[in-house]
Design a protein around this motif. Structure first.
Motif, short mmCIF file in Angstrom:
data_model
loop_
_atom_site.label_atom_id
_atom_site.label_comp_id
_atom_site.label_asym_id
_atom_site.label_seq_id
_atom_site.Cartn_x
_atom_site.Cartn_y
_atom_site.Cartn_z
N LEU A 3 7.01 -12.41 2.31
CA LEU A 3 6.31 -11.34 3.00
C LEU A 3 7.02 -10.15 3.53
O LEU A 3 6.79 -9.29 4.01
N VAL A 4 8.47 -10.12 3.29
CA VAL A 4 9.37 -9.03 3.66
C VAL A 4 8.84 -7.56 2.81
O VAL A 4 8.59 -6.76 3.74
N ARG A 5 8.46 -7.70 1.75
CA ARG A 5 8.31 -6.32 1.26
C ARG A 5 6.80 -5.96 1.80
O ARG A 5 6.35 -4.76 1.77
N GLU A 6 5.86 -6.90 2.06
CA GLU A 6 4.67 -6.50 2.76
C GLU A 6 4.95 -5.81 4.03
O GLU A 6 4.14 -4.86 4.51
N ALA A 7 5.82 -6.60 4.88
CA ALA A 7 6.12 -6.14 6.40
C ALA A 7 6.61 -4.79 5.83
O ALA A 7 6.26 -3.66 6.94
N VAL A 8 7.55 -4.39 4.93
CA VAL A 8 8.05 -3.03 4.97
C VAL A 8 6.78 -2.12 4.82
O VAL A 8 6.76 -0.91 5.29
N ARG A 9 6.01 -2.43 3.75
CA ARG A 9 4.93 -1.63 3.06
C ARG A 9 3.95 -1.32 4.51
O ARG A 9 3.35 -0.12 4.71
N VAL A 10 3.69 -2.43 5.61
CA VAL A 10 2.67 -2.15 6.38
C VAL A 10 3.19 -1.21 7.66
O VAL A 10 2.53 -0.92 8.72
N CYS A 11 4.80 -1.16 7.77
CA CYS A 11 5.28 -0.16 8.72
C CYS A 11 4.65 1.26 8.97
O CYS A 11 4.65 1.88 7.84
N PRO A 12 3.96 1.79 9.87
CA PRO A 12 3.36 2.77 10.18
C PRO A 12 4.24 4.00 10.10
O PRO A 12 3.75 5.35 9.54
N VAL A 13 5.33 3.92 10.26
CA VAL A 13 6.30 4.94 10.16
C VAL A 13 7.42 4.89 9.32
O VAL A 13 8.40 5.68 9.12
N ARG A 14 7.29 3.91 8.35
CA ARG A 14 8.32 3.61 7.21
C ARG A 14 9.58 3.58 7.86
O ARG A 14 10.78 4.31 7.28
N ALA A 15 9.84 2.94 8.95
CA ALA A 15 11.19 2.82 9.42
C ALA A 15 11.96 1.68 8.84
O ALA A 15 13.22 1.55 9.14
N ILE A 16 11.58 0.89 8.08
CA ILE A 16 12.14 -0.18 7.36
C ILE A 16 12.56 0.16 5.77
O ILE A 16 11.53 0.40 5.34
#
Length: 64
Positions: free
Chosen positions: A46-59
């Motif tokens: 789920l790491v890539r999904e967590a990156v995708r859902v970051c609203p400010v693209r901080a990851i």
């Protein structure tokens, strides 16, 4: 894989921690951070999904 969180960009929405709680958490200031020893994602699918859902693209993910 190496994961980095830009603490200057993070707004503490915690979407990453909700999506991949085995990799991300929030610190005392409410900003997202990686759990100790999880800098490589620990094989969490789920790491890539967590990156995708970051609203400010901080990851960011860096393939090594």
């Amino acid at each position: 894989m190496r994961i980095e969180i830009d603490q200057d960009t993070c707004v503490g929405a915690a979407q990453c921690a909700r999506t991949a709680p085995g990799v991300f958490t929030q610190n005392d200031e409410g900003l997202s951070e990686l759990l100790p020893g999880r800098e490589d994602g620990a094989g969490d699918p789920l790491v890539r999904e967590a990156v995708r859902v970051c609203p400010v693209r901080a990851i960011s993910i860096f393939e090594e």
